[in-house]
Scaffold this motif. Structure first.
Motif, PDB file in Angstrom:
ATOM      1  N   ASP A  20       0.841  -1.188   0.000  1.00  0.00           N
ATOM      2  CA  ASP A  20       0.000   0.000   0.000  1.00  0.00           C
ATOM      3  C   ASP A  20       0.881   1.244   0.000  1.00  0.00           C
ATOM      4  O   ASP A  20       2.007   1.238   0.532  1.00  0.00           O
ATOM      5  CB  ASP A  20      -0.907   0.009   1.227  1.00  0.00           C
ATOM      6  N   TYR A  21       0.361   2.298  -0.580  1.00  0.00           N
ATOM      7  CA  TYR A  21       1.095   3.558  -0.679  1.00  0.00           C
ATOM      8  C   TYR A  21       0.180   4.659  -0.165  1.00  0.00           C
ATOM      9  O   TYR A  21      -0.786   5.038  -0.838  1.00  0.00           O
ATOM     10  CB  TYR A  21       1.489   3.798  -2.134  1.00  0.00           C
ATOM     11  N   ILE A  22       0.441   5.135   1.052  1.00  0.00           N
ATOM     12  CA  ILE A  22      -0.429   6.094   1.716  1.00  0.00           C
ATOM     13  C   ILE A  22       0.417   7.251   2.236  1.00  0.00           C
ATOM     14  O   ILE A  22       1.372   7.043   3.004  1.00  0.00           O
ATOM     15  CB  ILE A  22      -1.193   5.441   2.886  1.00  0.00           C
ATOM     16  N   ASP A  23       0.091   8.457   1.809  1.00  0.00           N
ATOM     17  CA  ASP A  23       0.782   9.672   2.280  1.00  0.00           C
ATOM     18  C   ASP A  23       2.296   9.557   2.111  1.00  0.00           C
ATOM     19  O   ASP A  23       3.075   9.940   2.993  1.00  0.00           O
ATOM     20  CB  ASP A  23       0.432   9.949   3.742  1.00  0.00           C
ATOM     21  N   GLY A  24       2.721   9.023   0.965  1.00  0.00           N
ATOM     22  CA  GLY A  24       4.148   8.937   0.681  1.00  0.00           C
ATOM     23  C   GLY A  24       4.868   7.815   1.390  1.00  0.00           C
ATOM     24  O   GLY A  24       6.099   7.730   1.301  1.00  0.00           O
ATOM     25  N   LYS A  25       4.117   6.937   2.075  1.00  0.00           N
ATOM     26  CA  LYS A  25       4.727   5.818   2.793  1.00  0.00           C
ATOM     27  C   LYS A  25       4.280   4.502   2.152  1.00  0.00           C
ATOM     28  O   LYS A  25       3.119   4.353   1.754  1.00  0.00           O
ATOM     29  CB  LYS A  25       4.329   5.837   4.267  1.00  0.00           C
ATOM     30  N   PHE A  26       5.210   3.560   2.086  1.00  0.00           N
ATOM     31  CA  PHE A  26       4.913   2.228   1.563  1.00  0.00           C
ATOM     32  C   PHE A  26       4.697   1.294   2.743  1.00  0.00           C
ATOM     33  O   PHE A  26       5.534   1.226   3.658  1.00  0.00           O
ATOM     34  CB  PHE A  26       6.062   1.724   0.696  1.00  0.00           C
ATOM     35  N   ILE A  27       3.591   0.553   2.722  1.00  0.00           N
ATOM     36  CA  ILE A  27       3.207  -0.275   3.864  1.00  0.00           C
ATOM     37  C   ILE A  27       3.129  -1.736   3.424  1.00  0.00           C
ATOM     38  O   ILE A  27       2.415  -2.087   2.476  1.00  0.00           O
ATOM     39  CB  ILE A  27       1.854   0.169   4.442  1.00  0.00           C
ATOM     40  N   LEU A  28       3.886  -2.578   4.121  1.00  0.00           N
ATOM     41  CA  LEU A  28       3.914  -4.016   3.892  1.00  0.00           C
ATOM     42  C   LEU A  28       3.458  -4.715   5.165  1.00  0.00           C
ATOM     43  O   LEU A  28       3.819  -4.303   6.262  1.00  0.00           O
ATOM     44  CB  LEU A  28       5.324  -4.483   3.533  1.00  0.00           C
ATOM     45  N   SER A  29       2.693  -5.777   5.042  1.00  0.00           N
ATOM     46  CA  SER A  29       2.198  -6.440   6.250  1.00  0.00           C
ATOM     47  C   SER A  29       1.935  -7.914   5.989  1.00  0.00           C
ATOM     48  O   SER A  29       1.740  -8.349   4.844  1.00  0.00           O
ATOM     49  CB  SER A  29       0.910  -5.768   6.754  1.00  0.00           C
ATOM     50  N   SER A  30       1.923  -8.672   7.091  1.00  0.00           N
ATOM     51  CA  SER A  30       1.647 -10.104   7.012  1.00  0.00           C
ATOM     52  C   SER A  30       1.004 -10.558   8.317  1.00  0.00           C
ATOM     53  O   SER A  30       1.406 -10.116   9.401  1.00  0.00           O
ATOM     54  CB  SER A  30       2.943 -10.895   6.764  1.00  0.00           C
ATOM     55  N   LYS A  31       0.018 -11.453   8.209  1.00  0.00           N
ATOM     56  CA  LYS A  31      -0.616 -12.040   9.382  1.00  0.00           C
ATOM     57  C   LYS A  31      -0.664 -13.551   9.212  1.00  0.00           C
ATOM     58  O   LYS A  31      -1.002 -14.059   8.136  1.00  0.00           O
ATOM     59  CB  LYS A  31      -2.035 -11.501   9.566  1.00  0.00           C
ATOM     60  N   VAL A  53       6.786  -0.255   7.566  1.00  0.00           N
ATOM     61  CA  VAL A  53       6.381   1.000   6.938  1.00  0.00           C
ATOM     62  C   VAL A  53       7.650   1.718   6.492  1.00  0.00           C
ATOM     63  O   VAL A  53       8.530   2.019   7.318  1.00  0.00           O
ATOM     64  CB  VAL A  53       5.580   1.887   7.906  1.00  0.00           C
ATOM     65  N   VAL A  54       7.752   1.955   5.195  1.00  0.00           N
ATOM     66  CA  VAL A  54       8.948   2.579   4.613  1.00  0.00           C
ATOM     67  C   VAL A  54       8.631   4.035   4.306  1.00  0.00           C
ATOM     68  O   VAL A  54       7.676   4.339   3.572  1.00  0.00           O
ATOM     69  CB  VAL A  54       9.394   1.853   3.339  1.00  0.00           C
ATOM     70  N   SER A  55       9.424   4.928   4.853  1.00  0.00           N
ATOM     71  CA  SER A  55       9.239   6.357   4.603  1.00  0.00           C
ATOM     72  C   SER A  55      10.595   6.993   4.332  1.00  0.00           C
ATOM     73  O   SER A  55      11.648   6.425   4.654  1.00  0.00           O
ATOM     74  CB  SER A  55       8.554   7.032   5.784  1.00  0.00           C
ATOM     75  N   GLU A  56      10.557   8.165   3.750  1.00  0.00           N
ATOM     76  CA  GLU A  56      11.799   8.876   3.458  1.00  0.00           C
ATOM     77  C   GLU A  56      12.229   9.735   4.640  1.00  0.00           C
ATOM     78  O   GLU A  56      11.400  10.344   5.325  1.00  0.00           O
ATOM     79  CB  GLU A  56      11.634   9.762   2.227  1.00  0.00           C
ATOM     80  N   VAL A  57      13.537   9.760   4.865  1.00  0.00           N
ATOM     81  CA  VAL A  57      14.154  10.693   5.797  1.00  0.00           C
ATOM     82  C   VAL A  57      15.295  11.373   5.053  1.00  0.00           C
ATOM     83  O   VAL A  57      15.614  11.003   3.920  1.00  0.00           O
ATOM     84  CB  VAL A  57      14.679   9.966   7.054  1.00  0.00           C
ATOM     85  N   GLU A  58      15.886  12.360   5.664  1.00  0.00           N
ATOM     86  CA  GLU A  58      16.959  13.084   4.993  1.00  0.00           C
ATOM     87  C   GLU A  58      18.093  12.135   4.618  1.00  0.00           C
ATOM     88  O   GLU A  58      18.655  11.446   5.456  1.00  0.00           O
ATOM     89  CB  GLU A  58      17.494  14.202   5.883  1.00  0.00           C
TER      90      GLU A  58
END
Length: 573
Positions: free
Chosen positions: A417-428, A469-474
Motif C-alpha cells: 500500500d502507498y499512503i501519504d508517501g509511505k509504503f506499507i507491507l504487512s503479514s498475518k 512502513v517505509v518512509s523517506e528521511v533526509e
C-alpha cells in the motif's frame, strides 16, 4: 550412421583449430580502415561481433575434410540447434559488414554453409527444433532462431558476395520449413506469442505468404499483455520485457502494424523509473528467471534507439546515451537489427533529462520505487527480500526477516500500500493446534493420511503479525518494523549486501563466513567511494538459520536478532 544420428549420439565433437585471417587481432588489413557510410558505433559493434565469432569458431569444426564439418559444440560439449545458430547468426553479421575481418570471406562461407546443413539435420520433419535444455519440437524456440537469422539471410541474399548461395539456398530451406511450423504450432509463455509473430513478420518480408500474416493475426487478436503501469505480464524487466519490445517492433514493421509501437513506448517510458543511479535495471519484481539478477539496459538499446529516431524523442535518446556509457559492449548481440535498418544510423536527437527524483508505486508489479539523485530504493510486495538500497557503488541488495513461528514465519507481504508517501507491507499468520477428529470422519483403519486436518477443531490458536512502513528521511529511508502477536518468538533480520565492500561497526560470526551481527549503534558498509549507514543494532541471540526461513544467500549479511514483541525504526542512509 547418418549425420543426424552422429550428432545426437556423439556430443563431444573434437574441434580443429578454426580458420582465421592471418592478421586478425592486429587491426584491419590495408584499405579497410575507413568506412564513411557507417557510423563509428556500428563499426565498433562489428569489431565486437568479430571477437564473438572468433570465440565461436574455436568450438566449430572448420576442416572441410571432416565428417563433422560445420558442427558447433556448446559449453557442455553438445551440438544443438542453438549452438549452431550462434555461429550462423554471428557469421552472417560479419560476412556482410565491410569493417569485419571476415567480410565476404570464402572459407567462412563454406563453414557457415556446412553449419546450415547441420542445422537442417537437427530440424524435425515438422519444421521445429529442440531447445535441448527443456523444450522439444518447440515452435517458440524455432521462432527465436528464425527472428535471429532472417535479417542476415535478407542482407546476404541482397549482397554481391561471391558464392553466397552456399548459405542462402540451404538457409532458406530451413526458414521455409520453420515457417510452416510457425503457422500452426503452440506456445508456452506470454512473450512466445510475440516472438512467433515477429518471426512470421521477418519471413513475410522475404516471401509474402498470406499464411504468415493470418497466423500472426490470430495471436495478436489476444491483445498485448501490457498493464496500466506499462509492464508486460511476466514483469521480466531485464529479459522478456525488452524482448517483447524488440519483437513487437519487428511485427509492426513486417506487417505494417504501427499501433503495436504504442505498447513499446509505454514500456520504455515506465522503464525510466526502473533505473538505478549506476545504470543497472531493477529486476526484483520479475516473475521469471531474471528476478534479482544484476543487469544493465543493453537489451533496450534497439527499441530506445528505434523510437528515439522515429519519434524524435529526447528522453529515449538520453536512455541510449546512458546505455552507451554503461553497457554498450553488450549491445553486440543485437547487431543484426542495426545492419538491417540503416535508418538507425542517423544521429540521435538531443537528449532530455531522465527522471532522477521521484516516488512511485507500480501496483500491478507490487513495486515501490523511490529515487533521489545518486541513491534509490525498491520496496516489494510478494517478495521475501522486501527492500533494497543502491548508492552507486555501495548496494544493500535486500532486507528480509524470518521468525520461528510454526516453521512458516518468513516475512512476505502479499500486498503493498502507498499512503501519504509511505509504503506499507504487512503479514498475518495463525498457528493453531488441533483437537480429535469427530467420530463420523474417522477412517476404519486409523490411517492418519485419511484424516482431513480441515475437519479437526482448532484450539490454542497463536497469532503472528508483522508490518514494515517505509518512509523517506533526509539522505535515505526509515523502516518502522513491528513484529508481534505471540510473545517470545525468536527472529533474525538480515541486511544483505553486494560483495566487494568492507564493514565497520559490526562483529563477525564465530564460525559462519560472511555473517555479521550489528549488536548496537550504527553499522557502515563502504564500497568504492560510497558508504551505506544502517541500524541501530539489536542482538539477543546468535540463531541466524531460523526454522522456516529462507537459506542464507552467501552474500555478506549483517543480522539483527531478537524475540517478539519487536518495534524498532531502522535507518538506511
Amino acid at each position: 550412421m547418418n549425420r543426424r544420428a552422429f550428432l545426437i549420439n556423439n556430443t563431444k565433437v573434437a574441434v580443429m583449430a578454426p580458420f582465421m585471417p592471418a592478421w586478425f587481432g592486429n587491426g584491419s588489413p590495408e584499405g579497410q580502415l575507413d568506412y564513411p557510410n557507417m557510423p563509428e558505433w556500428i563499426v565498433q559493434l562489428v569489431r565486437q561481433n568479430d571477437q564473438s565469432l572468433k570465440s565461436i569458431l574455436e568450438r566449430t569444426e572448420s576442416d572441410p575434410t571432416s565428417p563433422k564439418f560445420g558442427s558447433v559444440v556448446d559449453g557442455v560439449g553438445m551440438v544443438n540447434a542453438h549452438s549452431v545458430t550462434s555461429l550462423i547468426k554471428t557469421a552472417l553479421n560479419a560476412l556482410i559488414s565491410e569493417p569485419s575481418a571476415y567480410f565476404g570471406d570464402q572459407h567462412l562461407i563454406e563453414v557457415v554453409g556446412a553449419a546450415v546443413g547441420v542445422l537442417l539435420e537437427l530440424q524435425h520433419a515438422d519444421g521445429t527444433i529442440d531447445l535441448v535444455t527443456t523444450n522439444f519440437h518447440s515452435t517458440p524456440d524455432t521462432g527465436f532462431i528464425v527472428k535471429w537469422m532472417a535479417p542476415g539471410y535478407r542482407l546476404l541474399k541482397e549482397s554481391q558476395i561471391p558464392n553466397k548461395e552456399q548459405i542462402t539456398k540451404p538457409l532458406w530451406t530451413f526458414l521455409e520449413r520453420a515457417g510452416e511450423a510457425l503457422k500452426v504450432g503452440g506456445i508456452h509463455t506470454p512473450n512466445h506469442r510475440w516472438v512467433v509473430c515477429s518471426a512470421l513478420a521477418e519471413l513475410y518480408m522475404i516471401s509474402p505468404d498470406q499464411g504468415y500474416r493470418t497466423r500472426a493475426e490470430e495471436w495478436l487478436a489476444e491483445r498485448i499483455d501490457l498493464d496500466s503501469d506499462g509492464q508486460y505480464n511476466e514483469r521480466s524487466s531485464y529479459i522478456y520485457s525488452s524482448l517483447s519490445n524488440r519483437v513487437l517492433i519487428s511485427t509492426a514493421r513486417g506487417f505494417d502494424r504501427p499501433e503495436l509501437l504504442e505498447y513499446v513506448r509505454k514500456n520504455l517510458e515506465m522503464t525510466f523509473y526502473y533505473i538505478h543511479p549506476n545504470g543497472e535495471i531493477v529486476t526484483e519484481a520479475s516473475g521469471r528467471q531474471d528476478n534479482s539478477i544484476i543487469g544493465f539496459l543493453e537489451n533496450y538499446y534497439y527499441p530506445y534507439r528505434y523510437l528515439a529516431i522515429k519519434d524524435q524523442n529526447p528522453q529515449f535518446a538520453a536512455a541510449c546515451r546512458l546505455i552507451e556509457q554503461t553497457a554498450f559492449s553488450k549491445v553486440t548481440g543485437f547487431l543484426h537489427y542495426f545492419l538491417e535498418d540503416p535508418s538507425l544510423w542517423q544521429e540521435l536527437p538531443g537528449p532530455a533529462p531522465l527522471p532522477v527524483s521521484y516516488s512511485k508505486l507500480f501496483p500491478h508489479s507490487r513495486l515501490g520505487r523511490v529515487r533521489r539523485g545518486n541513491y534509490d530504493a525498491s520496496i516489494l510486495g510478494g517478495s521475501a527480500s522486501f527492500f533494497n538500497f543502491h548508492k552507486k557503488e555501495a548496494v544493500l541488495q535486500g532486507i528480509r526477516f524470518a521468525s520461528a513461528f510454526f516453521g512458516k514465519g518468513q516475512f512476505i507481504s502479499e500486498s503493498i500500500d502507498y499512503i501519504d508517501g509511505k509504503f506499507i507491507l504487512s503479514s498475518k499468520l495463525k498457528g493453531p493446534y488441533y483437537q480429535p477428529l469427530p467420530v463420523e470422519h474417522l477412517p476404519d483403519d486409523g490411517d492418519w493420511e485419511k484424516m482431513p486436518r480441515a475437519l479437526r477443531p482448532q484450539s490454542e490458536v497463536q497469532q503472528y503479525e508483522a508490518e514494515v512502513v517505509v518512509s523517506e528521511v533526509e539522505g535515505g529511508f526509515a523502516l518502522d518494523v513491528s513484529i508481534g502477536g505471540t510473545d517470545h518468538v525468536p527472529f533474525a533480520l538480515e541486511f544483505i549486501f553486494r560483495p566487494g565492500g568492507t564493514f565497520s561497526g559490526v562483529e563477525a560470526h564465530d564460525s559462519l563466513p560472511d555473517v555479521y551481527f550489528l549488536k548496537s549503534g550504527m553499522g557502515e558498509y563502504k564500497a568504492g567511494a560510497d558508504t551505506i549507514v544502517f541500524g541501530p543494532g539489536h542482538h539477543t541471540h546468535q540463531w541466524v538459520d531460523i526454522r522456516g526461513g529462507l537459506p542464507r544467500t552467501g552474500s555478506p549479511t549483517v543480522y539483527l536478532t531478537g524475540t517478539t514483541p519487536f518495534r524498532e525504526r531502522l535507518l538506511i542512509r
